[in-house]
Enzyme design. Structure first.
Site, PDB file in Angstrom:
ATOM      1  CG  HIS A 165      -3.190  -1.344   3.452  1.00 31.18           C
ATOM      2  ND1 HIS A 165      -3.192   0.000   3.777  1.00 31.18           N
ATOM      3  CD2 HIS A 165      -2.784  -1.403   2.150  1.00 31.18           C
ATOM      4  CE1 HIS A 165      -2.808   0.720   2.730  1.00 31.18           C
ATOM      5  NE2 HIS A 165      -2.544  -0.109   1.739  1.00 31.18           N
ATOM      6  CG  ASP A 395      22.477   2.235   7.114  1.00 36.98           C
ATOM      7  OD1 ASP A 395      22.682   1.099   7.568  1.00 36.98           O
ATOM      8  OD2 ASP A 395      23.389   3.078   6.938  1.00 36.98           O
TER       9      ASP A 395
END
Length: 453
Positions: A165, A395
């Site tokens: 993070h 995708d």
């Protein structure tokens, strides 16, 4: 015990290296995450071919496109250190390997692919082996990112992503994943649909009040004054955790939003009613009930992050690759949340907290960390992810994901994940990790409440 077989472990570097990449300083948004851990996500895709077919046809494309993508997202190959000229200034500096780890593995058959991509409660231990672990660079510093591809022969594949993070927030992390996917699917970034390149320049983040050094000073003060954590009681075995996904349809969300707006209007309250606020409120109530929260307890807390990019002056570009989040604090009485109109009460308080950001998104920034630590003993619910990240749009050329899971929520009790629905436009998925008895109560509350909508 679920196990996997490691087929390959290598490091992938940017396709071209540049000695001109500048050293990047951490901002006050970054420094708050210095001593935390990675955000971990698993993307599951259908794949009806053998392992050997994947290794010979798909893996080369995934690897070469990753190398190309790292040329844009070079910060992921760096490490965090202090500036030679100023020990108080932390920086992202090129690591000795200038790469990130990519592990390729194969399921040994002990993990049922159809089971782990379902929404039903699943043993977390079956998902843990699919999560890439942040290792050490050759120089001994902690890596900022790691990836793992696990093949389920003739069933599917899982692409695991772990990104610390401190280097970026969730919005930027998904920007990286979508860029990698686009480069793999389209054989580069020449397509009109390719994501825009990231911006790494920390100068776009304003810090007029010296919040970096104020935040760093507060972190050091808290570290020096805080007592060491008690040693764990090794005689107590922690309960096994399960992960499950619960869904709100678009119609159910619209009904909740209408109820919140109608109740607020009748009370003369101006409220920010959105899909996010009602989904958070609904999950909050279910979590309180599954924990068996005592109605006599005065206050319940909710904590979530808000993207500040568009809220700063001047605005930070949406493609900024880094952290640009502030915490948002919500309090409500347990009695109101557990009442018949608990979802409405919770959504109104969440809406008020978001509305309050209009008074100054950086207001009280130097005290954020102290406030977070002060409410942790009260077991707040916290939120990871967001429906606006559109994780189901990722995708790589395998088609839409079967499932996307945020595994890092398991590391912070009381954290739930939010994403858009993978099955219906406008719906929301809520991911939870709880012991079996609590997840059964959460399910009963969640599904029982939907019958009343």
């Amino acid at each position: 015990m679920a196990t996997i077989k490691i087929l390959d472990q290598n490091h992938v570097s940017p396709s071209t290296t540049s000695s001109s990449d500048p050293v990047v300083p951490l901002t006050f948004f970054d420094i708050a995450w210095l001593h935390t851990g990675p955000v971990e996500r698993l993307f599951f895709f259908p794949y009806n071919n053998s392992t050997s077919h994947f290794l010979s046809t798909s893996l080369p494309s995934l690897t070469s496109s990753l190398s190309l993508t790292l040329q844009r997202f070079h910060l992921l190959t760096c490490h965090v250190t202090t500036s030679p000229s100023d020990p108080a200034q932390y920086i992202f500096s090129p690591s000795s390997s200038n790469s990130i780890a990519l592990t390729v593995a194969e399921s040994d058959g002990s993990i049922d692919f159809e089971e782990i991509v379902s929404s039903d409660p699943r043993d977390l231990s079956k998902l843990d082996p699919l999560v890439p672990q942040l290792g050490k660079s050759d120089d001994g510093t902690a890596a900022l990112a790691a990836l793992q591809i696990t093949i389920f022969p003739n069933q599917g594949i899982c692409i695991g992503v772990s990104i610390h993070h401190v280097v970026c927030d969730d919005s930027a992390s998904i920007h990286f994943v979508k860029s990698w996917a686009a480069a793999c699917r389209d054989n580069g970034f020449d397509s009109e649909s390719a994501p825009v390149p990231p911006i790494h320049d920390r100068a776009v983040v304003p810090d007029p009040n010296g919040l970096y050094f104020k935040s760093l000073s507060e972190m050091r003060e808290l570290a020096s004054n805080g007592p060491p954590p008690p040693p764990p009681d090794l005689s107590i075995k922690p309960p096994a955790l399960l992960m499950a996904t619960f869904s709100l349809s678009r119609d159910q969300i619209d009904t909740l939003k209408h109820g919140v707006a109608e109740t607020a209007a009748s009370s003369g309250v101006l409220v920010h009613s959105s899909s996010f606020t009602v989904a958070c409120a609904y999950a909050w109530i279910c979590l309180l009930k599954c924990r068996g929260e005592n109605p006599t307890k005065e206050t319940a807390h909710l904590l979530f992050s808000v993207d500040c990019r568009a809220r700063l002056t001047p605005p930070v570009p949406v493609q900024y690759f880094g952290n640009c989040l502030r915490p948002c604090f919500v309090e409500a009485t347990v009695k109101d949340l557990l009442s018949e109109n608990g979802v409405v009460s919770g959504a109104i308080e969440i809406g008020k907290s978001i509305k309050g950001l209009e008074n100054g998104v950086l207001d009280g920034a130097e005290l954020w960390l102290k406030k977070i630590l002060s409410i942790l003993p009260n077991q707040p619910m916290s939120i990871g992810g967001s429906p606006r990240f559109r994780v189901y749009d990722v995708d790589f050329g395998f088609g839409k994901p079967n499932k996307v899971e945020m595994l890092s929520i398991a590391k912070t009790p009381g954290t739930v994940s939010l994403s858009e629905s993978g099955a219906e436009e406008g719906g929301i998925e809520i991911g939870v990790v709880l012991p079996r008895d609590e997840i059964e109560r959460f399910s009963s509350c969640f599904l029982g409440g939907l019958k009343l909508i």
